[in-house]
Write an enzyme that holds these catalytic residues in place. Structure first.
Site, PDB file in Angstrom:
ATOM      1  N   SER A 156      43.865 -76.220  72.256  1.00 49.87           N
ATOM      2  CA  SER A 156      43.783 -76.864  73.562  1.00 49.87           C
ATOM      3  C   SER A 156      43.733 -78.369  73.351  1.00 49.87           C
ATOM      4  CB  SER A 156      42.501 -76.398  74.278  1.00 49.87           C
ATOM      5  OG  SER A 156      42.207 -77.190  75.409  1.00 49.87           O
ATOM      6  N   TYR A 169      33.494 -74.482  74.682  1.00 49.74           N
ATOM      7  CA  TYR A 169      34.953 -74.355  74.592  1.00 49.74           C
ATOM      8  C   TYR A 169      35.514 -75.402  73.627  1.00 49.74           C
ATOM      9  CZ  TYR A 169      39.772 -73.856  76.321  1.00 49.74           C
ATOM     10  OH  TYR A 169      41.130 -73.646  76.436  1.00 49.74           O
TER      11      TYR A 169
END
Length: 270
Positions: A156, A169
């Site tokens: 990401s 995350y």
């Protein structure tokens, strides 16, 4: 001839969104595909519903509509036994495995000091342990086959920058990068390439489907950041899949250890 003609790919988290897009895109370019997803909710701490068995089967039908073969299996990437069963299915059905896309992931938001232990564990386990399980299930057979191959791990923009409020995350996606770097060195003698792909916010996933970017920006801080990207508010799943396709193909035969951004320039912004 397609860019991955005759190859076999395993894709996790493929019931919808990016995973579905990766499966269809690779099939369009000639790959047979094994797709997996957990197909049930795994924690009340996650702010959205996970994909269903019917959605996984819809992915399989979309792959078959391209003329390629597809096997769909329910598998939780947190379980090495379930991921190994998917690898065994590829071996039994297709006799080979050339491409592995560790795509399965979940996310939530919250200040680091306020996150529950449960949500920390589920986000880190799915995103990081799941990528490790997927790799370690596939690697022994890929080495034994002696044909080389490509492992693509979906990280990401949060695997490059410290987006808030997503400490769990961010930690997991940074961990995926470290895992990729180590594996790319370990597997180079076996001609198995390992790379990460780093999207910014992606439309038409379980979190974003059908939601205007303005509403996403108000609801999720990550998409508020995405809305400030220099090129686009967020990217489409197919944009990410095109990066996966390149890394899976022989066009990328000398590409390993790469952090491939598909982020509309977001990680380059000051």
């Amino acid at each position: 001839m397609g860019r991955v003609q005759g190859k076999v790919a395993l894709i996790t988290g493929a019931a919808r969104g990016q995973g579905r897009s990766h499966a269809v895109r690779l099939a369009e370019e000639g790959a047979d595909v094994v797709v997996t997803d957990v197909c049930h909710d795994i924690s009340d701490e996650l702010p959205y519903r996970l994909a269903s068995k019917d959605q996984l089967e819809e992915t399989a039908q979309l792959v078959r509509a391209t003329g390629r073969r597809c096997v769909a299996l329910r598998a939780d990437v947190r379980s090495i036994a379930e991921v190994r069963a998917a690898v065994d299915a590829a071996r039994a059905e297709f006799g080979r495995l050339d491409v592995v896309v560790a795509n399965a992931g979940v996310m939530s938001s919250g200040s680091a000091w306020e996150l529950s232990e449960e949500v920390w564990d589920v986000v880190v386990d799915v995103n990081l342990k799941g990528a490790w399980n997927t790799a370690r299930a596939a690697i022994p057979w890929m080495i034994e086959a002696g044909e080389g191959g490509s492992i693509v791990m979906i990280s990401s923009a949060a695997g490059i920058r410290g987006h808030v409020p997503y400490a769990h995350y961010v930690a997991a996606k940074h961990g995926v990068v470290g895992l990729m770097k180590a594996l790319s060195n370990e597997l180079a003698p076996h001609r198995i390439r390992v790379n990460t792909v780093h999207p910014t916010g992606v439309s038409d996933t379980g979190i974003t489907v059908g939601v205007p970017v303005e509403e996403l920006a108000a609801r999720e801080p990550l998409f508020a950041l995405a809305a400030m990207n220099p090129l686009a508010p967020y990217v489409e799943p197919r944009d990410v899949s095109n990066a996966v396709l390149f890394l899976a193909s022989d066009e990328a035969r000398y590409v390993t250890g790469l952090q491939f951004t598909v982020d509309a320039g977001s990680t380059n912004k000051p």
